[in-house]
Design a protein around this motif. Structure first.
Motif, PDB file in Angstrom:
ATOM      1  N   VAL A   1       4.386   1.057   8.246  1.00 24.25           N
ATOM      2  CA  VAL A   1       4.217  -0.072   7.495  1.00 24.25           C
ATOM      3  C   VAL A   1       4.645   0.272   6.223  1.00 24.25           C
ATOM      4  CG1 VAL A   1       2.366  -1.333   6.321  1.00 24.25           C
ATOM      5  CG2 VAL A   1       2.103  -0.527   8.839  1.00 24.25           C
ATOM      6  N   ARG A   2       5.358  -0.575   5.772  1.00 23.36           N
ATOM      7  CA  ARG A   2       5.968  -0.848   4.027  1.00 23.36           C
ATOM      8  C   ARG A   2       4.839  -1.308   3.207  1.00 23.36           C
ATOM      9  NH1 ARG A   2      11.578  -0.225   2.686  1.00 23.36           N
ATOM     10  NH2 ARG A   2      12.701   0.578   4.376  1.00 23.36           N
ATOM     11  N   GLY A   3       4.528  -2.682   3.515  1.00 21.29           N
ATOM     12  CA  GLY A   3       3.539  -3.487   2.800  1.00 21.29           C
ATOM     13  C   GLY A   3       3.389  -3.202   1.513  1.00 21.29           C
ATOM     14  N   LYS A   4       2.484  -2.651   0.756  1.00 21.22           N
ATOM     15  CA  LYS A   4       2.347  -2.460  -0.671  1.00 21.22           C
ATOM     16  C   LYS A   4       2.791  -0.967  -0.991  1.00 21.22           C
ATOM     17  CE  LYS A   4      -1.139  -4.141  -2.618  1.00 21.22           C
ATOM     18  NZ  LYS A   4      -2.937  -4.588  -2.844  1.00 21.22           N
ATOM     19  N   ILE A   5       2.892  -0.037   0.055  1.00 16.70           N
ATOM     20  CA  ILE A   5       3.315   1.343   0.108  1.00 16.70           C
ATOM     21  C   ILE A   5       4.439   1.324  -1.036  1.00 16.70           C
ATOM     22  CG2 ILE A   5       4.000   3.474   1.032  1.00 16.70           C
ATOM     23  CD1 ILE A   5       2.375   2.478   3.479  1.00 16.70           C
TER      24      ILE A   5
ATOM     25  N   THR B   1       5.436  -0.671  -3.235  1.00 18.94           N
ATOM     26  CA  THR B   1       5.190  -1.055  -4.664  1.00 18.94           C
ATOM     27  C   THR B   1       4.414   0.133  -5.426  1.00 18.94           C
ATOM     28  OG1 THR B   1       4.914  -3.343  -4.112  1.00 18.94           O
ATOM     29  CG2 THR B   1       3.856  -2.764  -5.810  1.00 18.94           C
ATOM     30  N   LEU B   2       3.364   0.537  -4.590  1.00 22.07           N
ATOM     31  CA  LEU B   2       2.583   1.758  -5.321  1.00 22.07           C
ATOM     32  C   LEU B   2       3.426   3.039  -5.507  1.00 22.07           C
ATOM     33  CD1 LEU B   2      -0.464   1.331  -3.163  1.00 22.07           C
ATOM     34  CD2 LEU B   2      -0.154   0.740  -5.355  1.00 22.07           C
ATOM     35  N   LEU B   3       4.372   3.089  -4.869  1.00 25.98           N
ATOM     36  CA  LEU B   3       5.313   4.372  -5.001  1.00 25.98           C
ATOM     37  C   LEU B   3       6.104   4.089  -6.209  1.00 25.98           C
ATOM     38  CD1 LEU B   3       6.439   5.414  -1.405  1.00 25.98           C
ATOM     39  CD2 LEU B   3       4.826   6.579  -2.671  1.00 25.98           C
TER      40      LEU B   3
ATOM     41  N   LEU C   1      12.783   5.656  -6.526  1.00 24.73           N
ATOM     42  CA  LEU C   1      12.831   5.587  -5.145  1.00 24.73           C
ATOM     43  C   LEU C   1      14.261   5.705  -4.778  1.00 24.73           C
ATOM     44  CD1 LEU C   1       9.826   3.890  -3.711  1.00 24.73           C
ATOM     45  CD2 LEU C   1      10.009   6.259  -4.278  1.00 24.73           C
ATOM     46  N   ILE C   2      14.776   6.613  -3.802  1.00 28.98           N
ATOM     47  CA  ILE C   2      16.132   6.420  -3.067  1.00 28.98           C
ATOM     48  C   ILE C   2      15.667   6.270  -1.768  1.00 28.98           C
ATOM     49  CG2 ILE C   2      18.080   7.386  -2.645  1.00 28.98           C
ATOM     50  CD1 ILE C   2      18.117   9.175  -5.382  1.00 28.98           C
ATOM     51  N   PHE C   3      16.090   5.167  -1.084  1.00 35.29           N
ATOM     52  CA  PHE C   3      15.783   4.718   0.300  1.00 35.29           C
ATOM     53  C   PHE C   3      17.082   5.457   1.027  1.00 35.29           C
ATOM     54  CE2 PHE C   3      13.465   1.612  -2.052  1.00 35.29           C
ATOM     55  CZ  PHE C   3      12.128   1.795  -1.392  1.00 35.29           C
TER      56      PHE C   3
ATOM     57  N   TYR D   1      -4.622  -5.482   6.920  1.00 33.08           N
ATOM     58  CA  TYR D   1      -4.694  -6.828   6.119  1.00 33.08           C
ATOM     59  C   TYR D   1      -4.618  -6.793   4.703  1.00 33.08           C
ATOM     60  CZ  TYR D   1      -9.653  -5.633   5.057  1.00 33.08           C
ATOM     61  OH  TYR D   1     -10.801  -5.051   4.579  1.00 33.08           O
ATOM     62  N   LEU D   2      -4.897  -5.401   4.198  1.00 35.70           N
ATOM     63  CA  LEU D   2      -4.882  -5.487   2.631  1.00 35.70           C
ATOM     64  C   LEU D   2      -3.473  -5.323   2.231  1.00 35.70           C
ATOM     65  CD1 LEU D   2      -7.609  -2.598   2.215  1.00 35.70           C
ATOM     66  CD2 LEU D   2      -7.570  -5.088   1.527  1.00 35.70           C
ATOM     67  N   HIS D   3      -2.387  -5.160   3.201  1.00 37.33           N
ATOM     68  CA  HIS D   3      -0.845  -5.188   2.853  1.00 37.33           C
ATOM     69  C   HIS D   3      -0.399  -6.624   2.418  1.00 37.33           C
ATOM     70  CE1 HIS D   3       0.137  -0.979   3.249  1.00 37.33           C
ATOM     71  NE2 HIS D   3      -0.843  -1.109   4.311  1.00 37.33           N
ATOM     72  N   TYR D   4      -1.342  -7.661   3.090  1.00 42.86           N
ATOM     73  CA  TYR D   4      -0.979  -8.992   2.857  1.00 42.86           C
ATOM     74  C   TYR D   4      -1.516  -9.748   1.618  1.00 42.86           C
ATOM     75  CZ  TYR D   4       1.027  -8.921   7.721  1.00 42.86           C
ATOM     76  OH  TYR D   4       1.785  -8.427   8.581  1.00 42.86           O
ATOM     77  N   GLU D   5      -1.160  -9.364   0.462  1.00 39.74           N
ATOM     78  CA  GLU D   5      -1.638  -9.559  -0.890  1.00 39.74           C
ATOM     79  C   GLU D   5      -1.804 -11.171  -1.100  1.00 39.74           C
ATOM     80  OE1 GLU D   5      -1.740  -8.057  -5.378  1.00 39.74           O
ATOM     81  OE2 GLU D   5      -0.018  -7.645  -4.059  1.00 39.74           O
TER      82      GLU D   5
END
Length: 224
Positions: A22-26, A28-30, A36-38, A98-102
């Motif tokens: 899951v990427r979601g809000k992760i 954004t928080l990072l 970040l380098i992906f 569900y918390l990732h679906y802001e």
């Protein structure tokens, strides 16, 4: 006397998401703490889930981040993000899917303003169903088949599709139904995905099955 205040540069970290993580809000928080380098070349942090085994080839910090009803193996991962009601020092964070679906969460918070007898009565469809996974708990399929005998259900997902093609805009599709079958893939305490939230966000009445501990309004802090 004024002083020039400059922020210290953020440390740079290489991260890689694989195997259905899951990427979601992760992300954004990072980004609040790191540059970040992906990349898949010697990543510092590997986020992974249960949909493959690519993650075993990396030696960085392994973080199990899943939206599926699967528990982390702490003998293998360093940290985990999931749905379980467990405490494991600083190695685990309960953060249900569900918390990732802001955006949907914000809309769902105002459901009481829109789900009224008048708005429900004006909808053009009895009930909607949007599912792609046909291998979930058979309870979901059995309920769909049973209710569909009573009155036609418009199915807009890949599974049991009866409208010709999968819907491109799930939110708009759900808005057209008085009810929505918002069953999870399986039932486990704490396992709450986007299905219930998206039904409320679309101002339809969810028919829910899944997390027996789910409560409304949902705890936006992730407590269940």
């Amino acid at each position: 006397m004024s002083q020039n205040c400059t922020k210290a540069p953020k440390p740079t970290k290489k991260v890689y998401f694989c195997d259905g993580a899951v990427r979601g809000k992760i992300v954004t928080l990072l980004k609040q703490h790191y540059e970040l380098i992906f990349t898949d070349e010697n990543p510092d942090y590997i986020f992974y889930s249960c949909m493959g085994f690519e993650h075993i080839h990396y030696d960085g910090v392994r973080i199990f981040a899943t939206g599926e009803n699967v528990r982390a193996d702490f003998n293998f991962c360093d940290y985990a993000i999931g749905y379980d009601y467990i405490h494991f020092e600083d190695r685990y964070l309960r953060y249900p899917l569900y918390l990732h679906y802001e955006s949907d969460m914000q809309k769902a918070m105002n459901k009481h303003l829109h789900i009224t007898p008048e708005t429900i009565g004006s909808k053009t469809r009895f009930c909607t169903f949007v599912v792609s996974n046909g291998k979930a708990d058979e309870t979901r399929t059995q309920f769909f088949d049973f209710l569909n005998q009573y009155k036609h259900i418009h199915s807009g997902g890949q599974y049991k599709n009866n409208i010709g093609t999968p819907v491109a805009d799930k939110h708009t599709f759900l808005q057209e139904g008085k009810f929505n079958i918002a069953f999870e893939n399986s039932s486990t305490n704490g396992y709450t995905t986007e299905k219930l939230i998206q039904a409320f966000a679309a101002h339809t009445i969810p028919i829910y099955w899944g997390d027996k501990r789910v409560s409304l309004p949902l705890d936006v802090a992730g407590g269940g």
